[in-house]
Write a protein that holds these residues in place. Structure first.
Motif, PDB file in Angstrom:
ATOM      1  N   VAL A  20       0.841  -1.197   0.000  1.00 51.18           N
ATOM      2  CA  VAL A  20       0.000   0.000   0.000  1.00 51.18           C
ATOM      3  C   VAL A  20       0.874   1.243   0.000  1.00 51.18           C
ATOM      4  O   VAL A  20       0.666   2.175  -0.794  1.00 51.18           O
ATOM      5  CB  VAL A  20      -0.966   0.007   1.208  1.00 51.18           C
ATOM      6  N   ILE A  21       1.855   1.266   0.867  1.00 47.95           N
ATOM      7  CA  ILE A  21       2.744   2.428   0.955  1.00 47.95           C
ATOM      8  C   ILE A  21       3.559   2.574  -0.332  1.00 47.95           C
ATOM      9  O   ILE A  21       3.626   3.665  -0.919  1.00 47.95           O
ATOM     10  CB  ILE A  21       3.677   2.297   2.176  1.00 47.95           C
ATOM     11  N   GLY A  22       4.167   1.496  -0.780  1.00 44.82           N
ATOM     12  CA  GLY A  22       5.040   1.550  -1.951  1.00 44.82           C
ATOM     13  C   GLY A  22       4.331   1.921  -3.233  1.00 44.82           C
ATOM     14  O   GLY A  22       4.756   2.832  -3.954  1.00 44.82           O
ATOM     15  N   GLN A  23       3.236   1.243  -3.527  1.00 47.49           N
ATOM     16  CA  GLN A  23       2.566   1.530  -4.795  1.00 47.49           C
ATOM     17  C   GLN A  23       1.832   2.855  -4.757  1.00 47.49           C
ATOM     18  O   GLN A  23       1.673   3.498  -5.789  1.00 47.49           O
ATOM     19  CB  GLN A  23       1.667   0.371  -5.242  1.00 47.49           C
ATOM     20  N   SER A  24       1.424   3.324  -3.584  1.00 44.82           N
ATOM     21  CA  SER A  24       0.815   4.652  -3.487  1.00 44.82           C
ATOM     22  C   SER A  24       1.860   5.742  -3.740  1.00 44.82           C
ATOM     23  O   SER A  24       1.579   6.727  -4.440  1.00 44.82           O
ATOM     24  CB  SER A  24       0.166   4.854  -2.119  1.00 44.82           C
ATOM     25  N   CYS A  25       3.044   5.577  -3.193  1.00 44.80           N
ATOM     26  CA  CYS A  25       4.122   6.548  -3.449  1.00 44.80           C
ATOM     27  C   CYS A  25       4.543   6.524  -4.914  1.00 44.80           C
ATOM     28  O   CYS A  25       4.767   7.576  -5.520  1.00 44.80           O
ATOM     29  CB  CYS A  25       5.325   6.257  -2.557  1.00 44.80           C
ATOM     30  N   LEU A  26       4.647   5.336  -5.476  1.00 46.02           N
ATOM     31  CA  LEU A  26       5.013   5.210  -6.887  1.00 46.02           C
ATOM     32  C   LEU A  26       3.935   5.830  -7.773  1.00 46.02           C
ATOM     33  O   LEU A  26       4.244   6.516  -8.755  1.00 46.02           O
ATOM     34  CB  LEU A  26       5.229   3.741  -7.243  1.00 46.02           C
ATOM     35  N   GLY A  27       2.675   5.628  -7.424  1.00 47.86           N
ATOM     36  CA  GLY A  27       1.580   6.246  -8.171  1.00 47.86           C
ATOM     37  C   GLY A  27       1.601   7.756  -8.062  1.00 47.86           C
ATOM     38  O   GLY A  27       1.328   8.470  -9.033  1.00 47.86           O
ATOM     39  N   GLY A  28       1.943   8.277  -6.883  1.00 42.50           N
ATOM     40  CA  GLY A  28       2.069   9.723  -6.709  1.00 42.50           C
ATOM     41  C   GLY A  28       3.189  10.299  -7.552  1.00 42.50           C
ATOM     42  O   GLY A  28       3.051  11.377  -8.142  1.00 42.50           O
ATOM     43  N   ALA A  29       4.310   9.589  -7.625  1.00 41.74           N
ATOM     44  CA  ALA A  29       5.429  10.033  -8.465  1.00 41.74           C
ATOM     45  C   ALA A  29       5.030  10.006  -9.940  1.00 41.74           C
ATOM     46  O   ALA A  29       5.357  10.927 -10.695  1.00 41.74           O
ATOM     47  CB  ALA A  29       6.648   9.155  -8.225  1.00 41.74           C
ATOM     48  N   ALA A  30       4.309   8.972 -10.337  1.00 41.24           N
ATOM     49  CA  ALA A  30       3.852   8.890 -11.731  1.00 41.24           C
ATOM     50  C   ALA A  30       2.900  10.038 -12.053  1.00 41.24           C
ATOM     51  O   ALA A  30       2.991  10.647 -13.125  1.00 41.24           O
ATOM     52  CB  ALA A  30       3.181   7.547 -11.984  1.00 41.24           C
ATOM     53  N   ALA A  31       2.004  10.349 -11.130  1.00 44.45           N
ATOM     54  CA  ALA A  31       1.086  11.469 -11.332  1.00 44.45           C
ATOM     55  C   ALA A  31       1.855  12.778 -11.462  1.00 44.45           C
ATOM     56  O   ALA A  31       1.514  13.632 -12.293  1.00 44.45           O
ATOM     57  CB  ALA A  31       0.090  11.536 -10.178  1.00 44.45           C
ATOM     58  N   GLN A  75      -3.921   9.669 -18.862  1.00 49.21           N
ATOM     59  CA  GLN A  75      -2.839   8.961 -18.171  1.00 49.21           C
ATOM     60  C   GLN A  75      -3.023   9.042 -16.656  1.00 49.21           C
ATOM     61  O   GLN A  75      -2.842   8.050 -15.949  1.00 49.21           O
ATOM     62  CB  GLN A  75      -1.484   9.561 -18.550  1.00 49.21           C
ATOM     63  N   LEU A  76      -3.373  10.222 -16.171  1.00 53.38           N
ATOM     64  CA  LEU A  76      -3.581  10.414 -14.743  1.00 53.38           C
ATOM     65  C   LEU A  76      -4.722   9.538 -14.229  1.00 53.38           C
ATOM     66  O   LEU A  76      -4.617   8.921 -13.166  1.00 53.38           O
ATOM     67  CB  LEU A  76      -3.858  11.890 -14.447  1.00 53.38           C
ATOM     68  N   ALA A  77      -5.806   9.453 -14.998  1.00 50.89           N
ATOM     69  CA  ALA A  77      -6.937   8.616 -14.603  1.00 50.89           C
ATOM     70  C   ALA A  77      -6.545   7.148 -14.531  1.00 50.89           C
ATOM     71  O   ALA A  77      -6.952   6.428 -13.608  1.00 50.89           O
ATOM     72  CB  ALA A  77      -8.093   8.805 -15.584  1.00 50.89           C
ATOM     73  N   ILE A  78      -5.736   6.692 -15.482  1.00 55.24           N
ATOM     74  CA  ILE A  78      -5.284   5.295 -15.476  1.00 55.24           C
ATOM     75  C   ILE A  78      -4.448   5.010 -14.233  1.00 55.24           C
ATOM     76  O   ILE A  78      -4.633   3.988 -13.563  1.00 55.24           O
ATOM     77  CB  ILE A  78      -4.500   4.980 -16.769  1.00 55.24           C
ATOM     78  N   ILE A  79      -3.544   5.922 -13.900  1.00 56.99           N
ATOM     79  CA  ILE A  79      -2.693   5.739 -12.722  1.00 56.99           C
ATOM     80  C   ILE A  79      -3.525   5.715 -11.452  1.00 56.99           C
ATOM     81  O   ILE A  79      -3.363   4.835 -10.592  1.00 56.99           O
ATOM     82  CB  ILE A  79      -1.630   6.860 -12.645  1.00 56.99           C
ATOM     83  N   VAL A  80      -4.421   6.671 -11.322  1.00 57.73           N
ATOM     84  CA  VAL A  80      -5.245   6.759 -10.113  1.00 57.73           C
ATOM     85  C   VAL A  80      -6.120   5.519  -9.963  1.00 57.73           C
ATOM     86  O   VAL A  80      -6.226   4.942  -8.869  1.00 57.73           O
ATOM     87  CB  VAL A  80      -6.092   8.047 -10.121  1.00 57.73           C
ATOM     88  N   LEU A  81      -6.755   5.090 -11.044  1.00 60.30           N
ATOM     89  CA  LEU A  81      -7.613   3.912 -10.964  1.00 60.30           C
ATOM     90  C   LEU A  81      -6.820   2.651 -10.618  1.00 60.30           C
ATOM     91  O   LEU A  81      -7.287   1.817  -9.824  1.00 60.30           O
ATOM     92  CB  LEU A  81      -8.372   3.716 -12.277  1.00 60.30           C
ATOM     93  N   ALA A  82      -5.629   2.508 -11.183  1.00 60.80           N
ATOM     94  CA  ALA A  82      -4.814   1.332 -10.870  1.00 60.80           C
ATOM     95  C   ALA A  82      -4.454   1.306  -9.394  1.00 60.80           C
ATOM     96  O   ALA A  82      -4.544   0.255  -8.738  1.00 60.80           O
ATOM     97  CB  ALA A  82      -3.559   1.316 -11.735  1.00 60.80           C
TER      98      ALA A  82
END
Length: 95
Positions: free
Chosen positions: A23-34, A49-56
């Motif tokens: 949860v911590i890792g993929q949330s931080c990685l998703g934030g960096a991608a955003a 792209q942002l919607a795809i990242i957030v939904l994933a």
């Protein structure tokens, strides 16, 4: 055994700790991608792209909270991390 199966076995044996770290890792990685996506502007392609990242990321976190099967949780975490890394690379190297 394959890398996938070996990694899943480790994840499955230590599910509670692995899920919490995921949860911590993929949330931080998703934030960096955003951040990388939004650094290139706010046009329609960036918003998609942002919607795809957030939904994933939301699907991965929800699967953990909903206590889905461990294999489903693992696959969603891997999908979320892969998509986040893809969009980081896409927006930092190509665009």
């Amino acid at each position: 055994m394959t890398l996938y199966q070996t990694t899943f076995d480790i994840f499955n044996r230590n599910y509670m700790g692995s899920a919490a770290m995921a949860v911590i890792g993929q949330s931080c990685l998703g934030g960096a991608a955003a951040m990388y996506v939004l650094a290139n502007g706010t046009s329609i392609p960036q918003m998609i792209q942002l919607a795809i990242i957030v939904l994933a990321c939301v699907f991965a976190n929800t699967s953990i909270l909903a206590q889905m099967k461990h294999k489903v949780v693992f696959n969603l975490i891997m999908l979320s991390a892969t998509l986040s890394l893809f969009f980081i690379l896409l927006n930092s190297l190509i665009l």
